[in-house]
Design a protein around this motif. Structure first.
Motif, PDB file in Angstrom:
ATOM      1  N   PHE A   1       0.826  -1.204   0.000  1.00 40.51           N
ATOM      2  CA  PHE A   1       0.000   0.000   0.000  1.00 40.51           C
ATOM      3  C   PHE A   1       0.862   1.256   0.000  1.00 40.51           C
ATOM      4  N   VAL A   2       1.903   1.253   0.815  1.00 40.93           N
ATOM      5  CA  VAL A   2       2.806   2.409   0.874  1.00 40.93           C
ATOM      6  C   VAL A   2       3.439   2.668  -0.495  1.00 40.93           C
TER       7      VAL A   2
ATOM      8  N   ALA B   1       0.712   4.015  -2.894  1.00 37.24           N
ATOM      9  CA  ALA B   1       0.357   5.390  -2.533  1.00 37.24           C
ATOM     10  C   ALA B   1       1.457   6.362  -2.930  1.00 37.24           C
TER      11      ALA B   1
ATOM     12  N   GLU C   1       1.162   9.440  -5.635  1.00 36.10           N
ATOM     13  CA  GLU C   1       1.427  10.830  -5.261  1.00 36.10           C
ATOM     14  C   GLU C   1       2.546  11.452  -6.096  1.00 36.10           C
TER      15      GLU C   1
ATOM     16  N   LEU D   1      -9.738   7.121  -5.342  1.00 32.12           N
ATOM     17  CA  LEU D   1      -8.580   6.583  -4.641  1.00 32.12           C
ATOM     18  C   LEU D   1      -9.010   5.849  -3.388  1.00 32.12           C
ATOM     19  N   TYR D   2      -9.900   6.465  -2.615  1.00 32.51           N
ATOM     20  CA  TYR D   2     -10.327   5.865  -1.357  1.00 32.51           C
ATOM     21  C   TYR D   2     -11.389   4.789  -1.562  1.00 32.51           C
TER      22      TYR D   2
ATOM     23  N   LEU E   1      -8.439   1.522  -1.250  1.00 29.94           N
ATOM     24  CA  LEU E   1      -8.347   1.054   0.134  1.00 29.94           C
ATOM     25  C   LEU E   1      -8.876  -0.370   0.345  1.00 29.94           C
TER      26      LEU E   1
ATOM     27  N   GLY F   1      -5.816   5.380   5.363  1.00 25.00           N
ATOM     28  CA  GLY F   1      -5.992   6.757   4.912  1.00 25.00           C
ATOM     29  C   GLY F   1      -5.001   7.699   5.581  1.00 25.00           C
TER      30      GLY F   1
ATOM     31  N   HIS G   1      -1.732   7.304   3.868  1.00 23.68           N
ATOM     32  CA  HIS G   1      -1.732   8.013   2.589  1.00 23.68           C
ATOM     33  C   HIS G   1      -1.615   9.517   2.789  1.00 23.68           C
TER      34      HIS G   1
ATOM     35  N   SER H   1       1.246  11.816   1.172  1.00 25.76           N
ATOM     36  CA  SER H   1       0.911  12.964   0.332  1.00 25.76           C
ATOM     37  C   SER H   1       1.486  14.248   0.916  1.00 25.76           C
TER      38      SER H   1
END
Length: 206
Positions: A8-9, A12, A16, A126-127, A131, A148, A151, A155
């Motif tokens: 996920f990192v 994300a 970004e 995105l969410y 997610l 979230g 993220h 960001s």
């Protein structure tokens, strides 16, 4: 769990670092008006992301995106707003950075950053779409809030880096001829207009 979080990192961070409305707007503001103005714009952008995060946790974002009329209205309002900001930046290009913004200007910068994000349907998607793929389903609300928050942190890191670089560019432009500042700022304005066109194309539906 660790592998999912790492994935996920990475996702994300890649998202970004991909050029988009936030990046273009923050570069435009910080290079044209200085670092303090850029930081205020970051506040607005972050509040916009936070709004969508809360809406996603409550299920509101998904409901809105399921309504074609709502989605199209959000999409075209976002495109139009970016084009308007690009035109405004083109007209105001060349004015030197004035230091700390006054309270009215500060509110405007925060509001513009907020609207630039809230009127971007990709921020909602995105969410809504991203997610769930990284959640186990045991406690959806808390997992969504946790992811979230990660993220938002990523960001914020990327956006602050843009503002720092833009602030340095603003300092260099202040020491040069006004014509150079005008050309650079109008270049950013054109870039923002191109992002608006890209947003219109990238968010179209079949």
């Amino acid at each position: 769990m660790v592998q999912s979080l790492t994935a996920f990192v990475v996702v994300a961070l890649v998202m970004e670092l991909t050029p988009g409305p936030n990046m273009a707007y923050l570069a435009l503001v910080s290079a044209g008006q200085g670092r303090k103005a850029g930081l205020l714009a970051v506040v607005g952008v972050t509040l916009g992301l936070l709004t969508y995060l809360i809406a996603a946790v409550l299920g509101l974002a998904e409901v809105a995106l399921r309504w074609p009329a709502v989605y199209q209205a959000l999409r075209w309002l976002g495109v139009g707003y970016l084009l308007w900001m690009a035109w405004d930046a083109w007209r105001e290009a060349g004015a030197p950075a004035t230091g700390a913004p006054d309270p009215a200007s500060a509110r405007t910068l925060v509001l513009r950053g907020y609207l630039a994000n809230v009127l971007n349907p990709k921020a909602a998607m995105l969410y809504v779409a991203l997610l769930p793929g990284f959640m186990s389903g045991r406690n959806p609300a808390m997992e969504a809030l946790g992811l979230g928050a990660i993220h938002l942190g990523i960001s914020l890191m990327v956006h602050l880096s843009i503002v720092v670089a833009g602030g340095q560019a603003a300092a260099l432009l202040d020491n040069g001829p006004a014509s150079r500042r005008r050309r650079v700022e109008r270049g950013f304005a054109v870039a923002l207009a191109l992002v608006a066109i890209w947003l219109a194309w990238g968010t179209r539906t079949a």
